[in-house]
Design a protein around this motif. Sequence first.
Motif, PDB file in Angstrom:
ATOM      1  N   PRO A 149       6.620  -4.063  -9.931  1.00 48.47           N
ATOM      2  CA  PRO A 149       5.537  -4.698 -10.695  1.00 48.47           C
ATOM      3  C   PRO A 149       5.689  -6.205 -10.854  1.00 48.47           C
ATOM      4  O   PRO A 149       4.716  -6.907 -11.114  1.00 48.47           O
ATOM      5  CB  PRO A 149       5.595  -3.982 -12.055  1.00 48.47           C
ATOM      6  CG  PRO A 149       6.965  -3.395 -12.134  1.00 48.47           C
ATOM      7  CD  PRO A 149       7.343  -3.058 -10.726  1.00 48.47           C
ATOM      8  N   THR A 150       6.911  -6.720 -10.691  1.00 46.41           N
ATOM      9  CA  THR A 150       7.097  -8.167 -10.799  1.00 46.41           C
ATOM     10  C   THR A 150       6.651  -8.894  -9.533  1.00 46.41           C
ATOM     11  O   THR A 150       6.497 -10.113  -9.539  1.00 46.41           O
ATOM     12  CB  THR A 150       8.576  -8.513 -11.077  1.00 46.41           C
ATOM     13  OG1 THR A 150       9.380  -8.062  -9.979  1.00 46.41           O
ATOM     14  CG2 THR A 150       9.048  -7.856 -12.364  1.00 46.41           C
ATOM     15  N   TYR A 151       6.436  -8.150  -8.443  1.00 47.58           N
ATOM     16  CA  TYR A 151       5.919  -8.747  -7.212  1.00 47.58           C
ATOM     17  C   TYR A 151       5.112  -7.679  -6.487  1.00 47.58           C
ATOM     18  O   TYR A 151       5.557  -7.068  -5.524  1.00 47.58           O
ATOM     19  CB  TYR A 151       7.047  -9.265  -6.319  1.00 47.58           C
ATOM     20  CG  TYR A 151       6.537 -10.165  -5.213  1.00 47.58           C
ATOM     21  CD1 TYR A 151       6.120 -11.468  -5.487  1.00 47.58           C
ATOM     22  CD2 TYR A 151       6.442  -9.708  -3.905  1.00 47.58           C
ATOM     23  CE1 TYR A 151       5.628 -12.288  -4.481  1.00 47.58           C
ATOM     24  CE2 TYR A 151       5.961 -10.524  -2.891  1.00 47.58           C
ATOM     25  CZ  TYR A 151       5.556 -11.808  -3.190  1.00 47.58           C
ATOM     26  OH  TYR A 151       5.065 -12.618  -2.185  1.00 47.58           O
ATOM     27  N   ALA A 152       3.904  -7.476  -6.987  1.00 49.99           N
ATOM     28  CA  ALA A 152       3.091  -6.351  -6.525  1.00 49.99           C
ATOM     29  C   ALA A 152       2.140  -6.704  -5.400  1.00 49.99           C
ATOM     30  O   ALA A 152       1.493  -5.829  -4.838  1.00 49.99           O
ATOM     31  CB  ALA A 152       2.299  -5.779  -7.708  1.00 49.99           C
ATOM     32  N   SER A 153       2.048  -7.985  -5.045  1.00 48.94           N
ATOM     33  CA  SER A 153       1.075  -8.407  -4.047  1.00 48.94           C
ATOM     34  C   SER A 153       1.508  -8.017  -2.648  1.00 48.94           C
ATOM     35  O   SER A 153       2.627  -8.304  -2.225  1.00 48.94           O
ATOM     36  CB  SER A 153       0.890  -9.922  -4.114  1.00 48.94           C
ATOM     37  OG  SER A 153      -0.011 -10.358  -3.116  1.00 48.94           O
ATOM     38  N   LEU A 154       0.595  -7.355  -1.932  1.00 46.80           N
ATOM     39  CA  LEU A 154       0.855  -6.944  -0.555  1.00 46.80           C
ATOM     40  C   LEU A 154      -0.146  -7.618   0.371  1.00 46.80           C
ATOM     41  O   LEU A 154      -1.311  -7.805   0.017  1.00 46.80           O
ATOM     42  CB  LEU A 154       0.706  -5.425  -0.401  1.00 46.80           C
ATOM     43  CG  LEU A 154       1.914  -4.567  -0.740  1.00 46.80           C
ATOM     44  CD1 LEU A 154       1.462  -3.248  -1.300  1.00 46.80           C
ATOM     45  CD2 LEU A 154       2.742  -4.332   0.506  1.00 46.80           C
ATOM     46  N   ASN A 155       0.303  -7.977   1.563  1.00 42.12           N
ATOM     47  CA  ASN A 155      -0.613  -8.395   2.612  1.00 42.12           C
ATOM     48  C   ASN A 155      -1.571  -7.237   2.881  1.00 42.12           C
ATOM     49  O   ASN A 155      -1.184  -6.069   2.862  1.00 42.12           O
ATOM     50  CB  ASN A 155       0.191  -8.752   3.865  1.00 42.12           C
ATOM     51  CG  ASN A 155      -0.700  -9.084   5.032  1.00 42.12           C
ATOM     52  OD1 ASN A 155      -1.224  -8.195   5.692  1.00 42.12           O
ATOM     53  ND2 ASN A 155      -0.872 -10.354   5.293  1.00 42.12           N
ATOM     54  N   ILE A 156      -2.834  -7.560   3.131  1.00 38.45           N
ATOM     55  CA  ILE A 156      -3.836  -6.510   3.295  1.00 38.45           C
ATOM     56  C   ILE A 156      -3.479  -5.541   4.422  1.00 38.45           C
ATOM     57  O   ILE A 156      -3.662  -4.330   4.312  1.00 38.45           O
ATOM     58  CB  ILE A 156      -5.234  -7.133   3.507  1.00 38.45           C
ATOM     59  CG1 ILE A 156      -6.301  -6.039   3.466  1.00 38.45           C
ATOM     60  CG2 ILE A 156      -5.300  -7.916   4.803  1.00 38.45           C
ATOM     61  CD1 ILE A 156      -7.707  -6.609   3.468  1.00 38.45           C
ATOM     62  N   ALA A 157      -2.918  -6.066   5.514  1.00 41.25           N
ATOM     63  CA  ALA A 157      -2.528  -5.194   6.624  1.00 41.25           C
ATOM     64  C   ALA A 157      -1.375  -4.288   6.231  1.00 41.25           C
ATOM     65  O   ALA A 157      -1.301  -3.134   6.668  1.00 41.25           O
ATOM     66  CB  ALA A 157      -2.150  -6.027   7.849  1.00 41.25           C
ATOM     67  N   GLN A 158      -0.473  -4.778   5.394  1.00 38.93           N
ATOM     68  CA  GLN A 158       0.626  -3.942   4.924  1.00 38.93           C
ATOM     69  C   GLN A 158       0.107  -2.791   4.087  1.00 38.93           C
ATOM     70  O   GLN A 158       0.563  -1.646   4.210  1.00 38.93           O
ATOM     71  CB  GLN A 158       1.606  -4.783   4.102  1.00 38.93           C
ATOM     72  CG  GLN A 158       2.354  -5.836   4.898  1.00 38.93           C
ATOM     73  CD  GLN A 158       3.189  -6.735   4.004  1.00 38.93           C
ATOM     74  OE1 GLN A 158       2.825  -7.006   2.863  1.00 38.93           O
ATOM     75  NE2 GLN A 158       4.315  -7.199   4.521  1.00 38.93           N
ATOM     76  N   ALA A 159      -0.859  -3.073   3.203  1.00 39.06           N
ATOM     77  CA  ALA A 159      -1.426  -2.025   2.356  1.00 39.06           C
ATOM     78  C   ALA A 159      -2.136  -0.972   3.202  1.00 39.06           C
ATOM     79  O   ALA A 159      -1.995   0.235   2.965  1.00 39.06           O
ATOM     80  CB  ALA A 159      -2.396  -2.642   1.351  1.00 39.06           C
ATOM     81  N   VAL A 160      -2.886  -1.431   4.208  1.00 43.45           N
ATOM     82  CA  VAL A 160      -3.561  -0.487   5.105  1.00 43.45           C
ATOM     83  C   VAL A 160      -2.536   0.343   5.870  1.00 43.45           C
ATOM     84  O   VAL A 160      -2.694   1.563   6.033  1.00 43.45           O
ATOM     85  CB  VAL A 160      -4.484  -1.242   6.086  1.00 43.45           C
ATOM     86  CG1 VAL A 160      -5.024  -0.289   7.162  1.00 43.45           C
ATOM     87  CG2 VAL A 160      -5.632  -1.896   5.332  1.00 43.45           C
ATOM     88  N   LEU A 161      -1.473  -0.296   6.317  1.00 42.30           N
ATOM     89  CA  LEU A 161      -0.430   0.408   7.075  1.00 42.30           C
ATOM     90  C   LEU A 161       0.176   1.544   6.265  1.00 42.30           C
ATOM     91  O   LEU A 161       0.350   2.652   6.776  1.00 42.30           O
ATOM     92  CB  LEU A 161       0.655  -0.582   7.489  1.00 42.30           C
ATOM     93  CG  LEU A 161       1.780  -0.010   8.345  1.00 42.30           C
ATOM     94  CD1 LEU A 161       1.296   0.219   9.766  1.00 42.30           C
ATOM     95  CD2 LEU A 161       2.985  -0.944   8.365  1.00 42.30           C
ATOM     96  N   VAL A 162       0.494   1.279   4.993  1.00 41.28           N
ATOM     97  CA  VAL A 162       1.115   2.309   4.157  1.00 41.28           C
ATOM     98  C   VAL A 162       0.161   3.495   3.982  1.00 41.28           C
ATOM     99  O   VAL A 162       0.553   4.657   4.143  1.00 41.28           O
ATOM    100  CB  VAL A 162       1.512   1.732   2.790  1.00 41.28           C
ATOM    101  CG1 VAL A 162       1.956   2.858   1.848  1.00 41.28           C
ATOM    102  CG2 VAL A 162       2.633   0.716   2.935  1.00 41.28           C
ATOM    103  N   CYS A 163      -1.096   3.208   3.665  1.00 47.31           N
ATOM    104  CA  CYS A 163      -2.065   4.291   3.451  1.00 47.31           C
ATOM    105  C   CYS A 163      -2.331   5.068   4.741  1.00 47.31           C
ATOM    106  O   CYS A 163      -2.432   6.303   4.730  1.00 47.31           O
ATOM    107  CB  CYS A 163      -3.364   3.728   2.889  1.00 47.31           C
ATOM    108  SG  CYS A 163      -3.217   3.074   1.210  1.00 47.31           S
TER     109      CYS A 163
END
Length: 258
Positions: A149-163
């Motif tokens: 939670p202290t560094y929650a920002s993800l690159n959009i491609a990283q977020a898509v990759l995880v999902c």
Amino acid sequence: MSESTLETNSAIPPVVVLCEPQLGENIGMVARAMANFGLSDLRLINPRDGWPSDKARSTSSRAHHVIEAARVFDTVEAAVADLQLVFATTARNRDIPKPVVGPDEAATQSVAQGLSGISSGYMFGRERWGLNNDEVALAHKIVTLPVDPTYASLNIAQAVLVCAYEWRRVATAGVLPFSLEDYDGVPAAQDDIQRMFNHLEQALDARGFFRPLEKKPVTTRRLRNLFQKSDLTDNEVRIMRGVISCFEKYGVKNKGKG
């Protein structure tokens, strides 16, 4: 492994919706992440730099089928109009009463619905500040990743990759694209392993390997254990027998020179 082994059980793949993406490069990397895990329906809402985008194509790493099929919409409502299950991805707490799930649970629900012919999709927000509350309100559920939670920002491609990864893992029941488990034949019979080891022990004995002799029983047990732990195949045992035979010939040819 055959292509049919990797079938996703006929589950309808989820759609990926990008709300006002800013950089073509990021869209390209999203397309690459989607292609990695079998997703192809990319929907863009008012991309800042316009569409089509040469930068998106060049950074997609040959995921051109995703780029070429991408559709552009003017509003979020239009982009998700045909979807029956929509997840809004966000790392921020929202004052909106919606169920919150992790990417694994979202994947399980997406696959289950997809098997029933129900279409689903994931909404991803802008690179700088994500989705707004009105966009989140259009979703059925919120997906959040178990980030620090202290560094929650993800690159959009990283977020898509995880999902996308989680969806693929559930849809294929974790089947991997290839395996080397049986590349060298069936497991060796114990009798063959013992004969191989006896052969090795005799060859080592002839070369004076067991020194001092009183430690030979301990060394022999350790060598046997080493081979037993290796889960040798029948082909590997044959190779070892050939190695030992070559070792014996080398000893005879060079006798007195070692």
